[in-house]
Design a protein around this motif. Structure first.
Motif, mmCIF file in Angstrom:
data_model
loop_
_atom_site.group_PDB
_atom_site.id
_atom_site.type_symbol
_atom_site.label_atom_id
_atom_site.label_comp_id
_atom_site.label_asym_id
_atom_site.label_seq_id
_atom_site.Cartn_x
_atom_site.Cartn_y
_atom_site.Cartn_z
ATOM 1 N N VAL A 62 35.348 60.314 42.264
ATOM 2 C CA VAL A 62 35.204 58.900 41.923
ATOM 3 C C VAL A 62 36.476 58.192 42.361
ATOM 4 O O VAL A 62 37.560 58.487 41.861
ATOM 5 C CB VAL A 62 34.962 58.730 40.410
ATOM 6 N N LYS A 63 36.339 57.252 43.303
ATOM 7 C CA LYS A 63 37.523 56.628 43.897
ATOM 8 C C LYS A 63 37.342 55.125 44.068
ATOM 9 O O LYS A 63 36.955 54.658 45.140
ATOM 10 C CB LYS A 63 37.830 57.274 45.244
ATOM 11 N N PRO A 64 37.622 54.360 42.997
ATOM 12 C CA PRO A 64 37.611 52.908 43.174
ATOM 13 C C PRO A 64 38.620 52.503 44.246
ATOM 14 O O PRO A 64 39.596 53.209 44.514
ATOM 15 C CB PRO A 64 38.027 52.381 41.803
ATOM 16 N N ASN A 65 38.382 51.361 44.864
ATOM 17 C CA ASN A 65 39.280 50.874 45.912
ATOM 18 C C ASN A 65 40.677 50.604 45.366
ATOM 19 O O ASN A 65 40.833 50.109 44.246
ATOM 20 C CB ASN A 65 38.745 49.583 46.528
ATOM 21 N N VAL A 66 41.664 50.905 46.190
ATOM 22 C CA VAL A 66 43.041 50.532 45.875
ATOM 23 C C VAL A 66 43.293 49.166 46.501
ATOM 24 O O VAL A 66 42.478 48.659 47.272
ATOM 25 C CB VAL A 66 44.045 51.601 46.387
ATOM 26 N N VAL A 67 44.442 48.578 46.190
ATOM 27 C CA VAL A 67 44.755 47.254 46.724
ATOM 28 C C VAL A 67 44.887 47.326 48.252
ATOM 29 O O VAL A 67 45.383 48.309 48.802
ATOM 30 C CB VAL A 67 46.034 46.684 46.062
ATOM 31 N N SER A 68 44.398 46.290 48.908
ATOM 32 C CA SER A 68 44.477 46.218 50.373
ATOM 33 C C SER A 68 45.854 45.729 50.810
ATOM 34 O O SER A 68 46.619 45.181 50.011
ATOM 35 C CB SER A 68 43.397 45.276 50.905
ATOM 36 N N ASP A 93 36.352 46.240 44.220
ATOM 37 C CA ASP A 93 35.201 47.058 44.589
ATOM 38 C C ASP A 93 33.964 46.198 44.805
ATOM 39 O O ASP A 93 33.109 46.534 45.620
ATOM 40 C CB ASP A 93 34.937 48.108 43.512
ATOM 41 N N THR A 94 33.874 45.112 44.081
ATOM 42 C CA THR A 94 32.767 44.163 44.210
ATOM 43 C C THR A 94 33.333 42.773 43.978
ATOM 44 O O THR A 94 34.144 42.581 43.074
ATOM 45 C CB THR A 94 31.680 44.439 43.141
ATOM 46 N N PHE A 95 32.902 41.821 44.793
ATOM 47 C CA PHE A 95 33.260 40.419 44.571
ATOM 48 C C PHE A 95 31.954 39.664 44.366
ATOM 49 O O PHE A 95 31.096 39.670 45.249
ATOM 50 C CB PHE A 95 34.036 39.837 45.757
ATOM 51 N N LEU A 96 31.811 39.034 43.213
ATOM 52 C CA LEU A 96 30.594 38.290 42.887
ATOM 53 C C LEU A 96 30.903 36.801 42.796
ATOM 54 O O LEU A 96 31.725 36.384 41.969
ATOM 55 C CB LEU A 96 30.022 38.751 41.542
ATOM 56 N N HIS A 97 30.246 36.006 43.640
ATOM 57 C CA HIS A 97 30.353 34.556 43.507
ATOM 58 C C HIS A 97 29.588 34.133 42.261
ATOM 59 O O HIS A 97 28.499 34.638 41.976
ATOM 60 C CB HIS A 97 29.759 33.845 44.737
ATOM 61 N N ILE A 98 30.162 33.201 41.539
ATOM 62 C CA ILE A 98 29.557 32.707 40.310
ATOM 63 C C ILE A 98 29.965 31.248 40.150
ATOM 64 O O ILE A 98 31.006 30.834 40.689
ATOM 65 C CB ILE A 98 29.991 33.578 39.096
ATOM 66 N N ASN A 130 34.846 45.807 29.381
ATOM 67 C CA ASN A 130 36.283 45.855 29.603
ATOM 68 C C ASN A 130 36.698 44.733 30.562
ATOM 69 O O ASN A 130 36.417 44.815 31.757
ATOM 70 C CB ASN A 130 36.665 47.222 30.173
ATOM 71 N N ILE A 131 37.362 43.714 30.023
ATOM 72 C CA ILE A 131 37.881 42.624 30.844
ATOM 73 C C ILE A 131 39.251 43.081 31.344
ATOM 74 O O ILE A 131 40.210 43.155 30.584
ATOM 75 C CB ILE A 131 38.002 41.299 30.055
ATOM 76 N N GLY A 132 39.314 43.423 32.626
ATOM 77 C CA GLY A 132 40.561 43.919 33.197
ATOM 78 C C GLY A 132 41.596 42.826 33.367
ATOM 79 O O GLY A 132 42.771 43.024 33.101
ATOM 80 N N ILE A 133 41.156 41.659 33.823
ATOM 81 C CA ILE A 133 42.033 40.492 33.974
ATOM 82 C C ILE A 133 41.248 39.274 33.512
ATOM 83 O O ILE A 133 40.153 39.000 33.991
ATOM 84 C CB ILE A 133 42.500 40.312 35.431
ATOM 85 N N GLU A 134 41.821 38.573 32.559
ATOM 86 C CA GLU A 134 41.197 37.367 32.019
ATOM 87 C C GLU A 134 41.083 36.300 33.111
ATOM 88 O O GLU A 134 41.832 36.336 34.096
ATOM 89 C CB GLU A 134 42.027 36.826 30.849
ATOM 90 N N PRO A 135 40.184 35.331 32.939
ATOM 91 C CA PRO A 135 40.046 34.271 33.939
ATOM 92 C C PRO A 135 41.379 33.572 34.224
ATOM 93 O O PRO A 135 42.153 33.298 33.312
ATOM 94 C CB PRO A 135 39.053 33.307 33.291
ATOM 95 N N PRO A 161 33.382 51.815 33.455
ATOM 96 C CA PRO A 161 33.988 53.001 32.842
ATOM 97 C C PRO A 161 34.812 53.862 33.800
ATOM 98 O O PRO A 161 35.698 54.601 33.356
ATOM 99 C CB PRO A 161 32.785 53.781 32.310
ATOM 100 N N ASP A 162 34.555 53.790 35.097
ATOM 101 C CA ASP A 162 35.315 54.569 36.068
ATOM 102 C C ASP A 162 36.432 53.771 36.731
ATOM 103 O O ASP A 162 37.084 54.261 37.648
ATOM 104 C CB ASP A 162 34.370 55.136 37.135
ATOM 105 N N GLY A 163 36.632 52.544 36.290
ATOM 106 C CA GLY A 163 37.695 51.720 36.860
ATOM 107 C C GLY A 163 37.301 50.933 38.090
ATOM 108 O O GLY A 163 38.162 50.343 38.743
#
Length: 138
Positions: free
Chosen positions: A54-60, A78-83, A101-106, A124-126
């Protein structure tokens, strides 16, 4: 020729835990195949052989040649969602209330003629699901 809607595949350490998270926290419909869908977003959750797989993306890498002064994200995406602008805060609160899990607040910022608002949700896997809203600066 028409290409269909992309479906992101997530290799996960615990399929059942991820299925519950995507269903209960993110509001997706989830089936026994591991398909998790909400609105126009689709994932396929697949059980990893080992949690080491399991390997979430690291920073580019930072890039000074974007069309504005922005040089790139500070975290792996890992995913960018327009909203929608107003919907972003509502969705973050929905995820929070549901135990997500809110990793970074708005937060807001600007580049070029655009103001943006982003927030980061971690599964759950980051895996980092970035919510992004933009609007023209007046």
């Amino acid at each position: 020729m028409i290409l269909g809607k992309p479906i992101q595949v997530r290799l996960v350490s615990d399929l059942q835990k991820s299925q519950f998270y995507y269903r209960d926290c993110l509001g997706c419909s989830v089936d026994d195949w591991g398909h998790a869908e909400r609105d126009e977003v689709s994932f396929i959750l697949q059980q990893a052989v080992s949690s080491e797989d399991v390997k979430p993306n690291v920073v580019s890498a930072k890039r000074p040649n974007y069309p504005t002064e922005w040089i790139g994200p500070d975290y792996g995406w890992d995913t960018f969602l327009h909203i929608g602008w107003e919907e972003l805060d509502q969705f973050v609160e929905e995820v929070r209330v549901n135990g997500g899990n809110i990793g970074i607040e708005p937060f807001t910022g600007a580049h070029g003629d655009w103001e943006f608002k982003n927030a980061h949700i971690l599964d759950p896997d980051g895996y980092n699901i970035v919510l992004g809203a933009m609007r023209k600066i007046k």
